[in-house]
Enzyme design. Structure first.
Site, mmCIF file in Angstrom:
data_model
loop_
_atom_site.group_PDB
_atom_site.id
_atom_site.type_symbol
_atom_site.label_atom_id
_atom_site.label_comp_id
_atom_site.label_asym_id
_atom_site.label_seq_id
_atom_site.Cartn_x
_atom_site.Cartn_y
_atom_site.Cartn_z
ATOM 1 N N ASP A 162 -2.143 10.536 -1.834
ATOM 2 C CA ASP A 162 -2.573 9.492 -2.758
ATOM 3 C C ASP A 162 -2.984 10.057 -4.116
ATOM 4 O OD1 ASP A 162 -3.071 8.304 0.104
ATOM 5 O OD2 ASP A 162 -2.855 6.633 -1.307
ATOM 6 N N GLN A 186 -1.652 2.046 10.162
ATOM 7 C CA GLN A 186 -0.406 2.109 9.406
ATOM 8 C C GLN A 186 0.648 2.964 10.115
ATOM 9 O OE1 GLN A 186 -3.451 2.643 8.124
ATOM 10 N NE2 GLN A 186 -3.670 1.740 6.084
ATOM 11 N N LYS A 226 -4.754 9.578 3.259
ATOM 12 C CA LYS A 226 -5.391 8.696 4.239
ATOM 13 C C LYS A 226 -6.403 9.447 5.109
ATOM 14 C CE LYS A 226 -4.974 5.208 4.646
ATOM 15 N NZ LYS A 226 -5.944 4.295 3.971
ATOM 16 N N ARG A 244 -7.990 -0.532 -6.514
ATOM 17 C CA ARG A 244 -8.173 0.582 -5.577
ATOM 18 C C ARG A 244 -8.398 1.855 -6.385
ATOM 19 N NH1 ARG A 244 -4.577 1.053 -0.536
ATOM 20 N NH2 ARG A 244 -6.559 1.914 0.191
ATOM 21 N N ARG A 284 0.857 -1.187 0.000
ATOM 22 C CA ARG A 284 0.000 0.000 0.000
ATOM 23 C C ARG A 284 0.889 1.231 0.000
ATOM 24 N NH1 ARG A 284 2.600 1.744 3.607
ATOM 25 N NH2 ARG A 284 1.125 3.448 3.821
ATOM 26 N N GLY A 285 0.260 2.386 -0.151
ATOM 27 C CA GLY A 285 1.020 3.618 -0.358
ATOM 28 C C GLY A 285 1.036 3.892 -1.851
ATOM 29 N N ALA A 286 0.651 5.109 -2.214
ATOM 30 C CA ALA A 286 0.435 5.406 -3.628
ATOM 31 C C ALA A 286 1.618 5.014 -4.528
ATOM 32 C CB ALA A 286 0.070 6.888 -3.788
#
Lengths: 349, 349
Positions: free
Chosen positions: B239, B198, B250, B91, B48-50
């Protein structure tokens, strides 16, 4: 709340309370038969919420008196003073604890010329009165507060200021109950309220019991909801209010107040007069309890952060009075300037 | 980060990634050998994480090409288009996913006249380039951003915008790393970042690995810390950033920005140019992913709210550009007015 259980009550030979650490998965009552059990229940948050802690302290001293084998009033007063110190050391922020202890000790001292038996009876009656008056105050608070809730309102609340936080009915949730009883439609957004999740566990449980629509959100979603126009007002309880209207309440309350201000929304506090500490000129003097790091980085035994991190865990924060739209009390709705408005409230009997 | 593992990399016949759902209690790498495994890893937030999602998408298409038995370039291009659709559906919010997929497809189409083998090699080289360029961009971003961090600063960050959120080094945490490498003392306050933690799980883990002092707090404590003067600035990743500088990140980021504004503190966003979506004039057009209620009301199998409650679980929020002090990119620090400043950034080769 199921009608057959109360947050806290006298059970003949014990202080009976709902063990709130087990909710919402288990509804279990706990009979505390010793001072140490009552103190542990307060410290571990089996009973929590400023007015409920006050009621627990009252019943705690009544229990000590009941179980005492003292042969003289002087000796019993000595035991009660020791018990007062034990209970006063459990939690530092909610002022209702100290208020109830002092009220109980005044009652005890007023019996200094009487008999041991008479003192025991007076203390139990006083503890019962504290609890009964608290519930009655909440119902009056509800009447006053309900007028501030528009029909169809989406109300954000934080932590639990409900029947579980009081001797019954609730402060902030009492206002919501009263609005619903008056025929208004209300939808509650419950901040889950980390670290101990009193919103998700307790507020949501109370609302489900009473069929009041409730949506649980994480604390960090409230701003997003306000931005989208999905919240009409914020309504919380209080653990201690200074003479100038600064409000100590569960950690995160201040953030809710800042968000409400940014979005032009009302931010209401519902609390009985016993929550106001006139000895403090402002909220900066309110002691803020810091609790164990484990509450933040463990969840029922599951570690949520690596070893080696520091953790900060203040249990409360202080919302300055200029972010508070109004304080709803059992004697009416107080608006700024608070120093004058709060000072005008009458001391109960 | 331990030097022998990377957030995401090519492993000969598989896309190898750290399964971030197991951190911080377990550091385990996962070899994805099928498109479906890569898509599942993105959807379930194993990666995860753009920027890291972008890298995963790139390697995912390279994997599809590698495993393809297509005999013609046209047939392989068809397979890639199908795979692009699968990955694009994982996503909706992080734009780096779509950016990387489009870049990979442009690379593929440029090989339309060549051989199947040549196309496979070109796609792997392009995926490797996306990852390599991302890490290099983060290091440049760190250099620019470090100048904004005062020596001795207490920096609040939200979620994880670190090495784990990128192909390496990190965006917001890359800026902190660069400041520390430049000899500055920095102390990080990590919002735990509900519902999936996170911050507590990943940001704290990264900081502990690198001996950068870190204190974990619940999201609702940040306001209290700012009120006490214990935070000097806020620094987060992104993001998706609209052309006007509105920032999707987030859930909870918007609340941090409102709090920073209220306390007169800088609010910085660190993100590579690939996170900017010039097709959107403002953040209101950014699609916000809603995820399962279970993420909010279950914690590793333990229920945190009663049955019967509604749950709202938006994974992101949008911070309007007027709350953003500056956007730190690999091409320099962009300040308002953002429409002009962002438009002036050069498209990478």
């Amino acid at each position: 709340m199921p009608s057959n259980v109360k947050t806290i009550e006298w059970a003949g030979n014990a202080v009976r309370l709902i063990d709130q650490t087990l909710l919402p998965t288990e509804l279990k009552v706990l009979d505390c038969t010793t001072l140490e059990q009552v103190a542990e229940a307060i410290q571990r948050l089996r009973v929590r919420g400023a007015p409920a802690i006050g009621a627990a302290a009252g019943f705690g001293l009544a229990l000590v008196a009941r179980r005492s084998e003292a042969q003289s009033v002087a000796s019993l007063l000595g035991e009660l003073e020791q018990a007062q110190a034990v209970l006063a050391a459990t939690r530092p922020t909610a002022v209702n604890l100290f208020w109830a202890l002092e009220r109980m000790m005044r009652c005890a001292q007023a019996q200094a010329e009487g008999s041991v038996q008479r003192l025991k009876e007076a203390l139990l009656a006083e503890a019962e009165a504290i609890a009964r008056e608290d519930e009655a105050a909440n119902r009056r608070m509800g009447q006053y507060g309900a007028e501030l809730i528009p029909d169809g309102a989406n109300v954000l609340t934080h932590c639990n200021a409900g029947a579980l936080a009081t001797a019954g009915y609730g402060t902030a949730l009492g206002v919501i109950r009263a609005a619903v009883e008056a025929g208004k439609k209300v939808h509650v957004y419950a901040d889950e309220t980390r670290p101990l999740l009193q919103g998700a566990r307790l507020t949501a449980w109370e609302m489900v019991q009473e069929h009041i629509p409730v949506t649980v959100i994480t604390d960090n979603m409230a701003g997003h909801l306000m931005q989208q126009g999905r919240i009409d007002l914020a309504l919380v309880g209080a653990d201690r209010i200074a003479a100038n209207g600064d409000v100590a309440n569960k950690i995160g309350t201040y953030t809710v107040a800042v968000l409400a201000k940014h979005h032009g929304l009302p931010f209401y506090v519902a609390a009985p007069r016993s929550t106001i500490d006139f000895s403090l000129t402002s909220g900066t003097e309110i002691p803020i309890e810091e609790r164990s790091p484990d509450e933040v980085v463990n969840f029922r035994g599951v570690r949520t952060a690596p070893a080696g991190v520091r953790v900060y865990n203040p249990a409360f924060d202080v919302t300055p009075h200029d972010l508070v739209t109004a304080i709803i009390t059992e004697q009416g709705v107080v608006r700024p300037p608070y120093t004058e408005g709060l000072a005008a409230l009458e001391e109960p009997q």
